[in-house]
Design a protein around this motif. Structure first.
Motif, mmCIF file in Angstrom:
data_model
loop_
_atom_site.group_PDB
_atom_site.id
_atom_site.type_symbol
_atom_site.label_atom_id
_atom_site.label_comp_id
_atom_site.label_asym_id
_atom_site.label_seq_id
_atom_site.Cartn_x
_atom_site.Cartn_y
_atom_site.Cartn_z
ATOM 1 N N ASN A 111 0.331 3.515 -3.498
ATOM 2 C CA ASN A 111 -0.756 4.476 -3.657
ATOM 3 C C ASN A 111 -0.635 5.634 -2.670
ATOM 4 N N THR A 112 0.027 5.407 -1.520
ATOM 5 C CA THR A 112 0.280 6.517 -0.600
ATOM 6 C C THR A 112 1.231 7.519 -1.241
ATOM 7 N N THR A 132 -10.609 -1.570 -3.167
ATOM 8 C CA THR A 132 -9.254 -1.893 -2.702
ATOM 9 C C THR A 132 -9.207 -3.277 -2.059
ATOM 10 N N SER A 189 -1.022 -2.573 -6.690
ATOM 11 C CA SER A 189 -0.563 -1.184 -6.624
ATOM 12 C C SER A 189 -1.170 -0.352 -7.748
ATOM 13 N N ASN A 205 -6.877 -6.619 -3.097
ATOM 14 C CA ASN A 205 -6.112 -7.488 -2.199
ATOM 15 C C ASN A 205 -6.265 -8.957 -2.587
ATOM 16 N N HIS A 208 -6.311 1.722 2.679
ATOM 17 C CA HIS A 208 -5.745 0.416 2.343
ATOM 18 C C HIS A 208 -4.731 0.000 3.408
ATOM 19 N N ASP A 209 -3.898 0.959 3.849
ATOM 20 C CA ASP A 209 -2.910 0.677 4.895
ATOM 21 C C ASP A 209 -3.587 0.202 6.174
ATOM 22 N N SER A 248 0.810 -1.216 0.000
ATOM 23 C CA SER A 248 0.000 0.000 0.000
ATOM 24 C C SER A 248 0.845 1.269 0.000
ATOM 25 N N ASN A 265 -5.221 -3.283 6.035
ATOM 26 C CA ASN A 265 -4.239 -4.367 6.054
ATOM 27 C C ASN A 265 -3.605 -4.532 7.429
ATOM 28 N N THR A 297 -4.539 5.720 2.203
ATOM 29 C CA THR A 297 -4.162 5.089 3.476
ATOM 30 C C THR A 297 -5.252 4.208 4.068
ATOM 31 N N THR A 330 -5.169 0.102 -7.135
ATOM 32 C CA THR A 330 -5.483 1.020 -6.043
ATOM 33 C C THR A 330 -4.973 2.425 -6.336
#
Length: 367
Positions: free
Chosen positions: A107-108, A278, A254, A282, A131-132, A104, A135, A129, A257
């Protein structure tokens, strides 16, 4: 008389090139496993001991993925190591979890492109984030469960055994049969030197993945991008399935997203609408490890690939259906975005600390 347009010939050429690059990728996976077997038991023992601490495996997966900018690379290398006997299944699963967090970062970083426009940046960073945070939540839930109960390993082993027994199949994979001549030829070329074999396999893997992603993006993403907002983000399940399908085709979560981050920044899509997309990405990215595992023909590698799949499926099942829990990563992403939109420095500090400095520091401490 039927005539094929220039555009059709171009697309056909891209598809053929995609097939060649995919073959090179599968060769690199099998070559990595075969090269590690040449090192013998000593190196295998060292690697196994290094990842015997699951927390080290987790942060190693995060760091490796952020450095390579590709969870596909990390999971493929992990599968190759398991196939070569240099890594245990227990040691590989935390690495796979770490790869999910590390992927992730891309995309950040993409959201940083909006940093000069405060409101755009706030929306874009939240979209990246979320997504961060999802996860990380899944890892916090499932890593302790895996350490104490081997939940993922158990269901992945069962699935692999069922798959192995389907139609009397014994993992005499056609992919392995197809790639074995090339692998043997390369090993002969480097005179069965294990170090050179690993170097060639990694170079081939990184190169083929780079071209695979770029070419697939040209074939798929550019043609589908204009339909995203109009047809796919109104229904969460549709968005989730589409995220998985696009990621499977481009072999990179990547990309899928990252391509929606500018749409969130521009206010075209909402954070809530993109979130299930998103999650689908995954799941779609697990197909890379599955292809890699099937190319090795090793049941241990297939178990690791199934573990990656069930990790993401279980995470979605635990978090997304419950509204209160589903809102947690969205809330955290918005809070971080609000903070960083006021002080842009925090955005760079977040990326540096979470994805690079903290994992590197923890590896030295926990080892």
């Amino acid at each position: 008389m039927f005539q094929v347009s220039r555009e059709s010939w171009k697309v056909l050429g891209q598809i053929l090139l995609l097939a060649v690059i995919l073959y090179a990728f599968l060769v690199s996976i099998q070559l990595l496993g075969s090269s590690f077997k040449l090192f013998g038991r000593d190196l295998a023992q060292q690697l196994i001991e290094m990842t015997s601490n699951p927390l080290v495996g987790l942060v190693a997966g995060i760091l490796a993925t952020t450095l390579a900018q590709s969870s596909s690379t990390t999971t493929s290398i992990t599968v190759g190591l398991v196939a070569g006997g240099a890594l245990t299944i227990e040691g590989a699963i935390p690495v796979i979890m770490g790869a999910n967090i590390g992927t992730s970062v891309t995309n950040t970083l993409v959201s940083m492109g909006h940093i000069t426009r405060k409101e755009e940046f706030r929306r874009a960073l939240a979209g990246a984030t979320v997504h961060d945070f999802f996860n990380v939540m899944v890892v916090l839930i499932l890593l302790p469960v895996e350490i104490y109960f081997h939940f993922l390993e158990g269901i992945a082993t069962y699935a692999a055994e069922v798959f192995q027994g389907a139609g009397g199949m014994k993992f005499s994979s056609p992919l392995k049969a197809l790639t074995q001549p090339a692998v043997s030829g390369i090993l002969d070329l480097v005179q069965r030197n294990a170090t050179l074999g690993v170097i060639v396999s990694l170079v081939l893997m990184f190169t083929s993945l780079k071209f695979l992603v770029d070419l697939a993006r040209g074939l798929v993403v550019q043609r589908s991008g204009r339909f995203l907002n109009r047809y796919l983000f109104g229904a969460p399940m549709v968005a989730m399935v589409f995220g998985a399908a696009i990621t499977f085709m481009v072999q990179s979560s990547s990309i899928t997203t990252s391509m929606v981050v500018p749409l969130i920044g521009a206010g075209i899509l909402t954070l809530e609408a993109v979130f299930p997309f998103t999650l689908g990405a995954n799941v779609g990215t697990t197909m890379t490890a599955m292809l890699a595992a099937l190319s090795t023909g090793a049941i241990g590698a297939v178990i690791v690939a199934f573990s990656h799949f069930f990790f993401n499926i279980t995470g979605i099942a635990l978090i997304y259906p419950v509204p209160f829990i589903r809102k947690i990563p969205i809330y955290l992403a918005r809070r971080l975005a609000d903070l960083t939109s006021r002080k842009r420095f925090y955005a760079f500090a977040y990326v540096a600390l979470v994805f690079y400095l903290v994992p590197l520091m923890l590896i030295f401490i926990w080892r």
